[in-house]
Design a protein around this motif. Structure first.
Motif, PDB file in Angstrom:
ATOM      1  N   ALA A  30      24.431 -21.973  12.243  1.00 24.36           N
ATOM      2  CA  ALA A  30      25.714 -22.478  11.749  1.00 24.36           C
ATOM      3  C   ALA A  30      26.128 -21.726  10.499  1.00 24.36           C
ATOM      4  O   ALA A  30      27.299 -21.368  10.330  1.00 24.36           O
ATOM      5  N   ILE A  31      25.146 -21.466   9.654  1.00 21.24           N
ATOM      6  CA  ILE A  31      25.481 -20.752   8.418  1.00 21.24           C
ATOM      7  C   ILE A  31      26.007 -19.371   8.750  1.00 21.24           C
ATOM      8  O   ILE A  31      26.994 -18.900   8.160  1.00 21.24           O
ATOM      9  N   ASP A  32      25.326 -18.733   9.664  1.00 19.51           N
ATOM     10  CA  ASP A  32      25.771 -17.376  10.018  1.00 19.51           C
ATOM     11  C   ASP A  32      27.199 -17.384  10.532  1.00 19.51           C
ATOM     12  O   ASP A  32      28.018 -16.557  10.147  1.00 19.51           O
ATOM     13  N   ASN A  62      35.811 -21.866  18.382  1.00 22.35           N
ATOM     14  CA  ASN A  62      34.427 -21.567  18.738  1.00 22.35           C
ATOM     15  C   ASN A  62      33.473 -22.071  17.666  1.00 22.35           C
ATOM     16  O   ASN A  62      32.474 -22.741  17.952  1.00 22.35           O
ATOM     17  N   VAL A  63      33.821 -21.700  16.472  1.00 28.39           N
ATOM     18  CA  VAL A  63      32.973 -22.098  15.340  1.00 28.39           C
ATOM     19  C   VAL A  63      32.823 -23.610  15.292  1.00 28.39           C
ATOM     20  O   VAL A  63      31.733 -24.155  15.136  1.00 28.39           O
ATOM     21  N   MET A  64      33.906 -24.270  15.439  1.00 32.14           N
ATOM     22  CA  MET A  64      33.849 -25.729  15.366  1.00 32.14           C
ATOM     23  C   MET A  64      32.964 -26.295  16.451  1.00 32.14           C
ATOM     24  O   MET A  64      32.138 -27.177  16.210  1.00 32.14           O
ATOM     25  N   ALA A  73      29.442 -28.325  15.966  1.00 29.92           N
ATOM     26  CA  ALA A  73      29.226 -29.653  16.530  1.00 29.92           C
ATOM     27  C   ALA A  73      27.959 -29.679  17.368  1.00 29.92           C
ATOM     28  O   ALA A  73      27.152 -30.610  17.262  1.00 29.92           O
ATOM     29  N   GLU A  74      27.755 -28.638  18.135  1.00 32.74           N
ATOM     30  CA  GLU A  74      26.544 -28.581  18.968  1.00 32.74           C
ATOM     31  C   GLU A  74      25.290 -28.632  18.133  1.00 32.74           C
ATOM     32  O   GLU A  74      24.365 -29.412  18.386  1.00 32.74           O
ATOM     33  N   TYR A  75      25.279 -27.756  17.164  1.00 30.07           N
ATOM     34  CA  TYR A  75      24.077 -27.683  16.323  1.00 30.07           C
ATOM     35  C   TYR A  75      23.829 -28.992  15.616  1.00 30.07           C
ATOM     36  O   TYR A  75      22.692 -29.445  15.463  1.00 30.07           O
ATOM     37  N   TYR A 106      20.362 -31.058  15.928  1.00 29.98           N
ATOM     38  CA  TYR A 106      19.467 -31.277  14.800  1.00 29.98           C
ATOM     39  C   TYR A 106      19.560 -32.675  14.255  1.00 29.98           C
ATOM     40  O   TYR A 106      18.858 -33.031  13.324  1.00 29.98           O
ATOM     41  N   LEU A 107      20.411 -33.446  14.830  1.00 31.62           N
ATOM     42  CA  LEU A 107      20.565 -34.801  14.291  1.00 31.62           C
ATOM     43  C   LEU A 107      19.292 -35.593  14.453  1.00 31.62           C
ATOM     44  O   LEU A 107      18.861 -36.291  13.539  1.00 31.62           O
TER      45      LEU A 107
END
Lengths: 130, 485
Positions: free
Chosen positions: B268-270, B310-312, B316-318, B322-323
């Motif tokens: 996500a950071i990338d 895409n980013v969004m 959301a997926e990540y 990781y939740l």
């Protein structure tokens, strides 16, 4: 000094007259030594020593004059509380006093008194003109 | 003396022998002049006149009334602890004799030993034992040998005082004024917020917190620092496993360890970085991908919109993935709080941090009156042959009703039949037996007397108050020779 040697020997020697000739030139004063103490024995000892020392130096000494002893009385109840038979304690405190008169110079007197000192004896020296 | 106008001329000087000031020997005396006449005797007085010692200070005093005290006087006053307010406190002090110092100063005993250990405790000095930092194989036998080699048994144990506690106790008077300004020491919320800025203040607070609350909060602090020790092989293995399980094909080299739970996953950071680089911060306006997608900005290209979408999506997926993960890794922190009712601490134990297991400071109570115990069964009740109660002895006590007589009575019964038997034996057997019989009889009598003595003493103790009362009465009424106690 001859006087000192005399005194070291502790005895009265007639040879001291020679030494005294030199002393006569020094000024003479009338000196009164007052000794007071609670303790008679010590006091008498000091008196005797003083008189002996003075006589050894061929001074005119008026022997120890005994002043009447002062007796201080304290009379208290023995009991710490007021209860009980009324018994009383009588305490007394005796002060003895002796007076010695000399005619000599002050230095000699100082010498004498500095040697014959006993604890508990109070010494007072009064110096006046002849 | 009547009729004279003035005094007689006083042409004399009086000297008295005084003990020298500050001298140890009371025989060390000097001539001091005690009168104020004009007559002078040169060279007699060993010291200047009686007043001169005092007038030297008195002159200071008189001069000081108008101005400040001389410097040396002021310094001495300050050294002694007196306030510097212009008053000469030295006037009220006197020199001690050297001998008096020994009596007034305290020298702690060099031969005093701390109290010996109680019999059921064994103490060992383990200060030289080294705990291996990375014990790869915990060979119990070897470690036990190592420990045993370094420990030494102790005879006496000195109660250890926590240095932090000692420090706090010492400076309790001075540091309270400042501590309130700095804020609460256990205010970890503020500390956490300040973590970015003031590192020094934070450390100080933490240290103080450690000192005061070391006992209770030790466990908490322990949990806060998960990685104080050197990384072991096990740690590496764990990290690899974690990475395998939770998927990361990117470079592992940068990972020194898990820092916090709230760091975004790398992907996500990338993505966000990429997004930022592409869109730039030229305008200094903060833009989110949502802005592009929903078309709130002016200049939007289709690519940008797509990318933002895409980013969004990816974020959301990540987030979903990781939740759940941190929830499993979370460690449950157990903090045992001491409830007020169950544990009762006394002040000394709390401050001194000694354990209540072997430290039992006593409670001071008023001495209670001892209650005399009376026998529950009165033997006299069984032996009521006639209605008379007989009184015996000096104290005129009812003998039958006393507890001890029963025992004696039993003993006598026991002895008598024995004696009777022995007597019979004597008649039957030879005269050789009489010695033994005599011995036995005498021993029995001795025993009886001993018991009687013991009983009497007990009885006396029991009835002491009664005899006291009787004595009081006798002192008033009876002749003065009566002594009951």
């Amino acid at each position: 000094m001859a006087a000192a040697a005399l005194y070291g020997a502790g005895g009265a020697m007639k040879g001291g007259k020679l030494g005294m000739e030199g002393a006569v030139d020094m000024q003479l004063n009338r000196i009164r030594i007052t000794l007071s103490s609670k303790n008679v024995k010590n006091l008498e000892k000091v008196c005797a020593d003083l008189v002996k020392g003075a006589k050894a130096k061929e001074l005119r000494v008026k022997g120890p004059v005994r002043i009447p002893t002062k007796v201080l009385h304290i009379t208290t109840r023995k009991s710490p509380c007021g209860e009980g038979t009324n018994t009383w304690d009588r305490f007394e405190f005796r002060i003895h006093k002796r007076v010695i008169d000399l005619i000599s110079s002050p230095e000699v007197v100082k010498q004498i008194t500095s040697i014959t000192i006993e604890p508990g004896v109070e010494v007072e020296v009064t110096i006046a003109d002849v | 003396m009547a009729g004279r106008g003035g005094r007689k001329p006083r042409n004399f000087a009086t000297f008295r022998l005084f003990p020298r000031a500050g001298a140890a020997d009371p025989n060390d005396r000097v001539f001091v002049r005690v009168d104020h006449n004009d007559y002078n005797v040169p060279g007699f007085a060993d010291e200047d006149s009686f007043d001169s010692n005092f007038t030297a200070d008195a002159a200071d005093l008189h001069s000081s009334a108008s101005g400040p005290l001389p410097e040396h006087v002021r310094r001495e006053i300050l050294e002694l602890g007196f306030p510097d307010d212009g008053y000469n406190y030295l006037f009220h002090l006197r020199e001690l004799r050297p001998a008096a110092d020994a009596a007034s100063s305290f020298v702690p005993s060099s031969t005093a030993r701390p109290e010996p250990l109680p019999l059921d405790v064994k103490a060992y000095d383990a200060s030289r034992v080294r705990v291996a930092p990375s014990a790869d194989d915990l060979d119990e036998g070897k470690t036990m040998c190592k420990v045993a080699a370094k420990t030494a048994p102790l005879r006496r144990v000195q109660r250890a005082v926590d240095p932090d506690v000692a420090r706090l106790l010492d400076e309790s008077d001075f540091s309270h004024a400042g501590s309130e300004d700095e804020g609460l020491e256990e205010d970890f919320v503020i500390m956490a917020n300040q973590a970015e800025g003031d590192d020094e203040v934070e450390e100080e607070d933490e240290e103080l917190g450690n000192g005061i609350f070391s006992d209770v909060e030790e466990e908490e602090e322990f949990e806060d620092e998960p990685k104080p020790r050197v990384r072991r092989l096990l740690d590496e293995q764990f990290d690899l496993l974690a990475l395998e399980e939770y998927g990361d094909s990117d470079d592992d080299d940068d990972r020194g360890g898990r820092d916090g739970d709230y760091e975004l996953p790398r992907e996500a950071i990338d993505e966000l970085k990429l997004f930022r680089d592409q869109n730039g911060c030229v305008d200094e306006d903060y833009r989110t991908p949502a802005d592009f997608v929903r078309g709130k900005l002016e200049s939007t290209t289709a690519d940008e919109v797509d990318e933002s979408a895409n980013v969004m999506r990816k974020c959301a997926e990540y987030a979903e993935r990781y939740l759940n993960e941190p929830a499993e890794e979370k460690e449950i922190v157990l903090v045992s709080e001491s409830s007020d009712e169950s544990e009762v601490w006394d002040c000394e134990t709390i401050v001194s941090t000694y354990s209540n297991l072997d430290n039992h400071p006593g409670k001071i109570e008023t001495p209670g009156n001892c209650r005399k115990r009376f026998p529950r069964v009165f033997p006299g009740e069984t032996a009521t042959t006639n209605d008379l109660i007989k009184l015996h002895g000096k104290e005129k006590l009812p003998v039958d009703y006393l507890p001890q007589r029963k025992r004696n009575g039993e003993k006598e019964k026991k002895v008598k039949p024995a004696e009777a038997l022995n007597a019979e034996k004597v008649k039957k057997e030879a005269h050789k037996e009489t010695k033994e019989e005599k011995k036995a009889r005498k021993a029995a009598v001795k025993e009886e007397k001993r018991e009687a003595r013991k009983a009497k003493k007990e009885l006396k103790g029991l009835y002491k108050s009664e005899t006291q009362k009787a004595q009081k009465v006798a002192a008033v009424t009876g002749p003065s020779s009566i002594r009951l106690m």
